[in-house]
Design an enzyme around this catalytic site. Structure first.
Site, PDB file in Angstrom:
ATOM      1  N   GLY A 241       2.768   2.532  10.689  1.00  0.00           N
ATOM      2  CA  GLY A 241       3.707   3.638  10.516  1.00  0.00           C
ATOM      3  C   GLY A 241       4.413   4.051  11.790  1.00  0.00           C
TER       4      GLY A 241
ATOM      5  N   GLU B  67      -5.065  -4.776  10.580  1.00  0.00           N
ATOM      6  CA  GLU B  67      -4.057  -3.733  10.768  1.00  0.00           C
ATOM      7  C   GLU B  67      -4.331  -2.984  12.068  1.00  0.00           C
ATOM      8  OE1 GLU B  67      -2.215  -2.616   6.694  1.00  0.00           O
ATOM      9  OE2 GLU B  67      -3.853  -1.241   7.121  1.00  0.00           O
TER      10      GLU B  67
ATOM     11  N   ASN C 118       0.879  -1.169   0.000  1.00  0.00           N
ATOM     12  CA  ASN C 118       0.000   0.000   0.000  1.00  0.00           C
ATOM     13  C   ASN C 118       0.915   1.217   0.000  1.00  0.00           C
ATOM     14  OD1 ASN C 118      -1.728   2.093   0.480  1.00  0.00           O
ATOM     15  ND2 ASN C 118      -2.352   1.429   2.530  1.00  0.00           N
TER      16      ASN C 118
ATOM     17  N   LYS D 236       0.198   4.230  -0.273  1.00  0.00           N
ATOM     18  CA  LYS D 236      -0.418   5.436   0.305  1.00  0.00           C
ATOM     19  C   LYS D 236      -0.154   6.630  -0.622  1.00  0.00           C
ATOM     20  CE  LYS D 236      -0.151   3.220   4.747  1.00  0.00           C
ATOM     21  NZ  LYS D 236      -0.017   3.311   6.202  1.00  0.00           N
TER      22      LYS D 236
ATOM     23  N   GLU E 170      -6.776   4.749   7.765  1.00  0.00           N
ATOM     24  CA  GLU E 170      -6.576   6.171   7.450  1.00  0.00           C
ATOM     25  C   GLU E 170      -7.822   6.751   6.780  1.00  0.00           C
ATOM     26  OE1 GLU E 170      -2.826   5.590   5.447  1.00  0.00           O
ATOM     27  OE2 GLU E 170      -1.967   5.011   7.373  1.00  0.00           O
TER      28      GLU E 170
ATOM     29  N   HIS F 292      -9.414   1.143   4.892  1.00  0.00           N
ATOM     30  CA  HIS F 292      -8.135   1.373   5.571  1.00  0.00           C
ATOM     31  C   HIS F 292      -8.373   2.320   6.750  1.00  0.00           C
ATOM     32  CE1 HIS F 292      -4.051   2.585   6.454  1.00  0.00           C
ATOM     33  NE2 HIS F 292      -3.678   1.485   5.831  1.00  0.00           N
TER      34      HIS F 292
HETATM   35  P1  13P Z   1       3.206   0.549   7.609  1.00  0.00           P
HETATM   36  O1  13P Z   1       3.728  -0.745   7.018  1.00  0.00           O
HETATM   37  O2  13P Z   1       3.920   1.763   7.097  1.00  0.00           O
HETATM   38  O3  13P Z   1       3.127   0.473   9.096  1.00  0.00           O
HETATM   39  O4  13P Z   1       1.699   0.706   7.083  1.00  0.00           O
HETATM   40  C1  13P Z   1       0.846  -0.371   7.166  1.00  0.00           C
HETATM   41  C2  13P Z   1      -0.392  -0.049   6.417  1.00  0.00           C
HETATM   42  O5  13P Z   1      -1.157   0.817   6.795  1.00  0.00           O
HETATM   43  C3  13P Z   1      -0.657  -0.792   5.188  1.00  0.00           C
HETATM   44  O6  13P Z   1      -1.934  -0.559   4.712  1.00  0.00           O
END
Ligand code: 13P
Length: 250
Positions: free
Chosen positions: A173, A167, A9, A11, A97, A95
């Protein structure tokens, strides 16, 4: 036997130049990826570039979100049919976010899941608790509610046509990964929840782990019985790291 899936992903990262380099880097290292299915989810504008460079390879591509609508006056939205038109196999829905910054509710996420299937896309459906929720011991209540919303709206058979990604929000992150045991516990819970609706779907549906997965911890996480791959954020932006995670499934 569930084939592991490792999906990147990306982002909101990249430029035309960096995306070209990343895609070519992934392509160049694919030979050593023996077991996992591999996919990348770039920002929308880079989807055509992903198609151009990945067509004919073993790597699939997808979007990071889609509209619940099929077309019309929805400024800024992208329809599932548009992603399908550019050869996308996958689309991420729900997700954390999107849930937190764009106020996506369980009900909306379930509608997006259905919209993805209607367009022939495979939803990568994200669930997960916040740190506050984990500390209040409501992880199972939260994740169970998120899974139930899709089962209620789409039916368990349709849920089985997608992929689930656990997740934990506190691990995204942050560099703070769930331990393999912590992750396995929630993955097993999710599978049991699906099993209540359909043992057959529970046995086949892939449940990915996401949240600070990196080359150093990927093999141990994926060795757990109910962890069928990863949804990778930060580490998917470097071809070498992403490929190392893909190989960790071997
Ligand atoms: P990270 O691997 O940067 O922690 O992000 C995970 C994520 O949100 C994948 O969708």
């Amino acid at each position: 036997m569930r084939q592991p899936l490792v999906a990147g992903n990306w982002k909101m990262n990249g430029s035309r130049a960096s995306v070209a380099e990343l895609l070519d880097g992934i392509k160049a290292g694919l030979d050593e990826v023996k077991v996992a299915e591999v996919a990348v989810c770039p920002p929308f504008v880079f989807v055509p570039e992903a198609q151009a460079r990945l067509q004919g390879t073993a790597v699939a591509w997808g979007g990071q979100d889609l509209s619940v609508h099929e077309s019309g006056a929805y400024t800024g939205e992208i329809a599932g049919s548009m992603l399908a038109d550019y050869g996308c196999r996958y689309v991420i829905v729900g997700h954390s976010e999107r849930r937190s910054y764009h106020h996506e509710t369980d009900a909306l996420v379930a509608e997006k899941f259905a919209a993805a299937r209607k367009a022939g896309l495979v939803p990568i459906f994200c669930v997960g608790e916040t740190l506050e929720e984990r500390e209040s011991n409501v992880t199972e209540a939260v994740v169970g509610r998120q899974v139930d919303a899709v089962i209620a709206h789409c039916g368990v058979e349709m849920l089985g046509e997608g992929v689930i990604a656990y997740e934990p929000v506190w691990a995204i992150g942050t560099g703070k990964t769930a331990t393999p045991e912590q992750a396995q516990e929630v993955h097993a819970f999710i599978r049991r929840r699906v099993e209540e609706a359909s043992p057959a779907v529970a046995a086949k549906v892939r449940i990915l782990y996401g949240g600070s997965m990196k080359p150093e911890n990927a093999a141990e996480l994926m060795s757990k019985e109910d962890i069928d791959g990863g949804l990778i954020g930060g580490a998917s932006l470097k071809a070498a790291d992403f490929l190392a995670i893909c190989k960790a499934a071997n």
